[in-house]
Design an enzyme around this catalytic site. Structure first.
Site, PDB file in Angstrom:
ATOM      1  N   ALA A   1       0.805  -1.225   0.000  1.00  0.00           N
ATOM      2  CA  ALA A   1       0.000   0.000   0.000  1.00  0.00           C
ATOM      3  C   ALA A   1       0.839   1.277   0.000  1.00  0.00           C
ATOM      4  CB  ALA A   1      -0.919  -0.007   1.218  1.00  0.00           C
TER       5      ALA A   1
ATOM      6  N   ASN B   1       1.609  -4.406   7.391  1.00  0.00           N
ATOM      7  CA  ASN B   1       2.486  -4.859   6.320  1.00  0.00           C
ATOM      8  C   ASN B   1       3.302  -3.726   5.717  1.00  0.00           C
ATOM      9  OD1 ASN B   1       1.645  -7.611   6.474  1.00  0.00           O
ATOM     10  ND2 ASN B   1      -0.253  -7.022   5.472  1.00  0.00           N
TER      11      ASN B   1
ATOM     12  N   HIS C   1      -0.462   6.908   4.221  1.00  0.00           N
ATOM     13  CA  HIS C   1       0.866   6.545   4.708  1.00  0.00           C
ATOM     14  C   HIS C   1       1.874   7.596   4.258  1.00  0.00           C
ATOM     15  CE1 HIS C   1      -0.719   2.643   5.808  1.00  0.00           C
ATOM     16  NE2 HIS C   1      -1.116   2.446   4.564  1.00  0.00           N
TER      17      HIS C   1
END
Length: 269
Positions: A120, A188, A220
């Site tokens: 991601a 992750n 993120h």
């Protein structure tokens, strides 16, 4: 054509299976395996290739490359059995690889490859390049909707009342290794960053998790500084329709990684 088997038919496993079935890459989906056999059989029925629904062992025996899209908890069984058979692997539950250097050593001896998609986030190619030199600091800040955090191990263990939050709240700060343990289903990104920086590098990878009431995206932000200069990457991810904990980009990155394995040209580090 590359023969692929998939362990886990949740949001990511289904997306990968559908991409292979649509011939987005030069590969055949030969087997599915899942604890919920009925769910796997339902997916097989939807696909034109109708891949066999089998045990983990049978899936590995039929495959040249095995995709893990289940959970961190599945890795202690999945990885050793794949290594025993000399299978290449693509791992989605990256947090389960941290601290497992013995698996990497065994893969070297067996001639197996363990592939970790960028998931991601973006920028791992630049970070891997930067790690050839000296990295001085690495920081990940993940802003997650409350729905993506609800029920996670850390939240439950600490009795956090997420629905009572009225504004963005930092609920975790620590090392990537600690984040992988605290949030096994959603860490992750942190684990991938740790592996890209190099797990044997003494430079710590710091992680901050922020709960966002009313949030709709998993955001993120990565900041890395070192001999190369400074890198800052921000990614705003749309959650998967099937699972708010999973970003749609994570499944796409797995498909892109598999596609690279079947192409004559590869772009990026």
């Amino acid at each position: 054509m590359l023969k692929i088997g998939i362990l886990g038919v949740g949001a990511i496993g289904r997306t990968i299976a559908a991409a292979i079935d649509r011939k987005q890459l030069n590969a055949d989906l030969v087997a599915l395996s899942d604890q919920d056999r009925e769910r796997a059989e339902a997916l097989s029925a939807e696909l034109s290739a109708h891949p066999a629904v089998v045990s983990l062992e049978d899936m590995l025996d039929r495959s040249e490359l095995a995709v893990e899209a289940a959970s961190q908890a599945a890795l202690p069984e999945f990885v050793p059995k794949a290594l025993e058979r000399g299978r290449d692997m693509l791992i989605m539950s990256v947090g389960g690889l941290l601290g497992r250097e013995e698996w990497f050593r065994q893969a070297d001896k067996k001639g197996c490859r363990i592939y970790v998609p960028s998931g991601a986030i973006a920028g791992l190619d630049g970070i891997k390049s930067a790690s050839i030199g000296r990295i001085e600091s690495a920081m990940l800040t993940s802003r997650k909707p409350v729905a993506a955090l609800r029920g996670s191990k850390y939240v439950v263990d600490h009795g956090l009342q997420l629905d009572s939050f009225k504004q963005e709240t930092v609920i975790f700060e620590g090392l990537a290794e600690e984040a992988a343990h605290a949030f096994p289903a959603t860490s992750n990104v942190a684990a991938s960053l740790r592996l890209a920086v190099n797990p044997t590098d003494p430079v710590p990878v710091r992680v901050r998790v922020v709960a966002v009431p009313g949030g709709e995206k998993n955001v993120h932000e990565i900041r890395v500084e070192g001999e190369f200069g400074r890198l800052t990457v921000t990614v705003e991810n749309v959650p998967s329709k099937d699972n708010p904990r999973t970003s749609q980009l994570a499944a796409f990155s797995a498909i892109a990684t598999l596609k690279n394995l079947t192409r004559s040209i590869r772009v990026g580090t």
